[in-house]
Design a protein around this motif. Sequence first.
Motif, PDB file in Angstrom:
ATOM      1  N   VAL C  10      75.733  16.609  13.709  1.00 35.12           N
ATOM      2  CA  VAL C  10      75.888  17.473  12.536  1.00 35.12           C
ATOM      3  C   VAL C  10      77.376  17.580  12.188  1.00 35.12           C
ATOM      4  N   ALA C  41      73.833  14.034  10.040  1.00 35.13           N
ATOM      5  CA  ALA C  41      73.667  15.007   8.961  1.00 35.13           C
ATOM      6  C   ALA C  41      75.052  15.407   8.467  1.00 35.13           C
ATOM      7  N   VAL C  43      76.729  18.287   6.147  1.00 34.97           N
ATOM      8  CA  VAL C  43      76.503  19.545   5.439  1.00 34.97           C
ATOM      9  C   VAL C  43      77.839  20.280   5.265  1.00 34.97           C
ATOM     10  N   TYR C  80      71.506  11.957   6.516  1.00 33.85           N
ATOM     11  CA  TYR C  80      71.010  12.998   5.620  1.00 33.85           C
ATOM     12  C   TYR C  80      72.154  13.857   5.101  1.00 33.85           C
ATOM     13  N   GLU C  82      73.022  17.316   2.754  1.00 32.23           N
ATOM     14  CA  GLU C  82      72.376  18.500   2.198  1.00 32.23           C
ATOM     15  C   GLU C  82      72.686  18.641   0.699  1.00 32.23           C
ATOM     16  N   SER C 119      68.023  22.099   2.204  1.00 35.40           N
ATOM     17  CA  SER C 119      68.277  22.842   3.444  1.00 35.40           C
ATOM     18  C   SER C 119      67.017  22.939   4.288  1.00 35.40           C
ATOM     19  N   LEU C 122      66.344  19.793   6.052  1.00 35.07           N
ATOM     20  CA  LEU C 122      67.298  19.633   7.159  1.00 35.07           C
ATOM     21  C   LEU C 122      66.920  20.512   8.343  1.00 35.07           C
TER      22      LEU C 122
END
Lengths: 110, 99, 135
Positions: C10, C41, C43, C80, C82, C119, C122
Motif C-alpha cells: 500500500v 495499491a 492511494v 489498483y 483509488e 474505496s 479497495l
Amino acid sequence: MPIEVNGVSIATDEEGYLEDLSAWNEDVAKVLADTEGLDMSNDHWEIVNFLREYYEEYQIAPAVRVLTKAVGKKLGKEKGTSKYLYELFPYGPAKQACKIAGLPKPTGCV
Amino acid sequence: MLHTVNKSPFEKDSLAACLRMSKDGCAILLIEDAVYAATDGTAVSDQIKEAMKTKSVYALKPDVDARGMSGKVIDGIELIDYAGFVSLVADQNSTQSWL
Amino acid sequence: MSEIKKFLYVNRKAPYGTIYAWESLEVVLIGAAFDQDVTLAFVDDGVYQIVKGTDTAGIEMKNFSPTYTALGDYDIKKIYVEKESLEKRGLTVDDLLDLKWEDEDEDWAEKDSIHVVSSAELADIMDDADITLSF
C-alpha cells in the motif's frame, strides 16, 4: 578498491561494482571481466550491451528471472535460458554481467 | 514577508496554516511536495485561488517538473527556478518556513 | 516449496519529497523475485508516484518513473488506484503511466496493469491480502 584502466584510476565499491556508471566504456568492461576471470566473447558483449540498454530504459538492473525472459524475447529463445546465461557468466548472469556492464548490483541480489 | 511551504496539502495542514496566518501582500512559495497545491482541479485549488487575490503565490519549477505537474499549474502562479528563490528571499525582509 | 501468499503493497506517499516511494518500489522488486502473488495499491498522495511526464533533472535526483514500467516484466499485473484519491487531486487515469504486462499465453498480448477502483473495492482487496506492507 579502484581499478586501473589505461592509466586512469576508476572507483569501485567493496564488491567491485563501479561507483559511477558514467565512467564505463569497453576498456573498463574488459578490466572488470578480467577481475572476474572472464574472457569477453561476442556472446558476452551481447548480454552486457543488453543489460546496459535495459538499465537505460528502466533505471534498474533486472533480476535473473526477468533478465532470462527479456533476453529470450529480444535475442532468441535459445538464449533466454538460465543454462545459456550461466555458461557465459558462471557466478550468476545478473551479478557478474551487471558488474561488467558497469551497473549497480541488481535489486534483490544478495 | 516570504512564506515557504514544503508539505503536500493532502498530507499535512501546513498550507492551510500558512494561508490562515499570512497577511495580505505577502509572498508564498510552494516547494517540494507542496507544489501539488499549485495544481488546478484539486480539493485545495479554491483555497489557493482565494489567497492569490491578495497574496503573490510562487512555485519552484524544478519541483513541479520532477513531479510531472508542469501542465497542471493554476494560471497566475509564477514558476521560479533556484535563482528566483534566492532573489525572493533577498527581496523580503524575513522568511517563515511552514514545515 | 512454501505456499504462495498474497502480498499487498500500500503506497500512500508522494514521490521525491520523502524516500518512501523508492523504498517501496525496491522492496516490491525484491519480493517479486520470490514468486509470490503481488498486488500494488496507490492511494492518497501515493497516486502521484505513477503520474507520467516527470522530469527530475532540475532537482538532481534519479527519476524512477521508468522503473514502474518494468513491473510487467516482474509479473506484477495487479495495480489498483483509488478513484477518490485521483479525484481529490484533479487527476484521471490519463495522467498516469501506461503500465502494461504481456500475457505469454496469448502471444505476448499487452494488457493494462492499472485498474481504477473505489474505496469500497479497495477495502475488499485489502481484506483479501495475507500480508500487507505499508509505505
